[in-house]
Design an enzyme around this catalytic site. Structure first.
Site, PDB file in Angstrom:
ATOM      1  N   HIS A 140       0.829  -1.211   0.000  1.00 16.45           N
ATOM      2  CA  HIS A 140       0.000   0.000   0.000  1.00 16.45           C
ATOM      3  C   HIS A 140       0.863   1.260   0.000  1.00 16.45           C
ATOM      4  CE1 HIS A 140      -3.231  -2.675   2.113  1.00 16.45           C
ATOM      5  NE2 HIS A 140      -3.058  -2.982   0.844  1.00 16.45           N
TER       6      HIS A 140
ATOM      7  N   HIS B 258      -1.176 -10.544  -5.697  1.00 19.04           N
ATOM      8  CA  HIS B 258       0.228 -10.148  -5.520  1.00 19.04           C
ATOM      9  C   HIS B 258       1.190 -11.063  -6.281  1.00 19.04           C
ATOM     10  CE1 HIS B 258      -0.843  -7.144  -2.626  1.00 19.04           C
ATOM     11  NE2 HIS B 258      -1.284  -8.006  -1.740  1.00 19.04           N
TER      12      HIS B 258
END
Length: 305
Positions: A79, A265
């Site tokens: 993030h 991811h």
């Protein structure tokens, strides 16, 4: 000339680690040109640096982890990495006194706020971009991710969740990337998880910082957070946020078009590594003439105000 960016001053904040549930102090420092993005664990003696590098991403089960040759790791970088990509920050040292970046509210917005509070400084060195020259695609079962040439940065992401809280019409999101569109449309989208999964992980001593304060939590029927969703399609927007952070793990903004179906991811990183491994698929570019740079990467007035 389009110049590299760093911070004007040091900025610091505290938060909670998603995995340990313990307090984490985050310090972000300016860095000289060509330093790149450096994550640093100061809880170790001596401190250990983790340069952002696609090949250092080795553990993507619950988050993006950077792991060095000694198997030392730093977790939950995605993030913050997305915030760096969104603001086009090339050089920075990020210190934490813990094995992970604090989860904050589960989005990139608190990191964007901190970076803007520190101020963004242009350096006297040309900013490098990675420009995609050939289409590269990776697959994993029915999941896939693809990068193709495009004069800008465009993203098209589709998720496929069969859940009453996630309407079919809200499972695809497209974005013409810019700092403004990232900040307004993507940065506030929070990570999400099932209550049963969080409870199971916490029973195993994992995800101890997981709570309604740092994630969208759902059961089998509905969103459990009192304040509901920030966007009707917050789930897919957050998956796009993750992808932006994962793709910036090379340390350079990408000029190209990213399209994905059910990617996460691991597949995002697999795509990035596949692109970088194919020398004919990309090139470094700089822009002496600002007019020739894709509008996607022009800094908004709020960044340098």
């Amino acid at each position: 000339m389009i110049k590299q960016r760093t911070l004007k001053r040091i900025v610091q904040a505290t938060g909670v680690g998603l995995h340990t549930g313990k307090k984490v102090t985050l310090t972000m420092r300016p860095a000289p040109a060509n330093t790149g993005v450096i994550y640093r664990r100061t809880d170790l003696n001596p401190p250990v640096d983790f340069p952002a590098d696609a090949k250092s991403v080795r553990d993507t089960m619950l988050c993006t982890c950077l792991v060095n040759e000694d198997d030392v790791r730093i977790s939950t970088v995605e993030h913050l990495n997305a915030a760096l990509a969104g603001l086009g920050i090339d050089n920075i040292v990020i210190e934490v006194d813990a094995p992970e970046i604090p989860i904050m509210d589960g989005s990139a917005a608190p990191f964007v706020f901190l970076l803007l509070d520190a101020g963004i400084e242009e350096l006297r060195t040309a900013k490098k971009f990675i420009r995609i020259k050939e289409t590269v695609r990776v697959e994993d079962g029915d999941k896939w991710a693809e990068m193709r040439p495009y004069n800008g940065f465009k993203l098209d992401f589709t998720i496929d969740f069969n859940h009453p809280a996630i309407d079919a019409s809200t499972q695809r999101y497209k974005l013409d990337f810019s700092a403004e569109s990232f900040m307004s449309q993507i940065s506030r989208a929070r990570t999400f998880g099932f209550m049963r999964d969080i409870e199971y992980l916490q029973s195993k001593g994992l995800c101890l910082g997981g709570s309604f304060d740092c994630a969208i939590v759902v059961d089998d029927y509905r969103v459990l957070n009192d304040d509901g969703l920030r966007f009707e399609d917050e789930f897919v927007r957050h998956k796009m946020l993750d992808a932006i952070g994962d793709l910036f793990m090379c340390g350079y903004n990408i000029i190209g078009e990213f399209t994905a179906f059910k990617s996460g991811h691991a597949l995002n990183n697999k795509l990035l590594q596949a692109v970088l491994a194919k020398e004919s698929a990309w090139e470094f570019v700089t822009f002496e003439d600002e007019a020739k740079m894709p509008v996607a990467f022009k800094a908004p007035s709020t960044v340098f105000a």
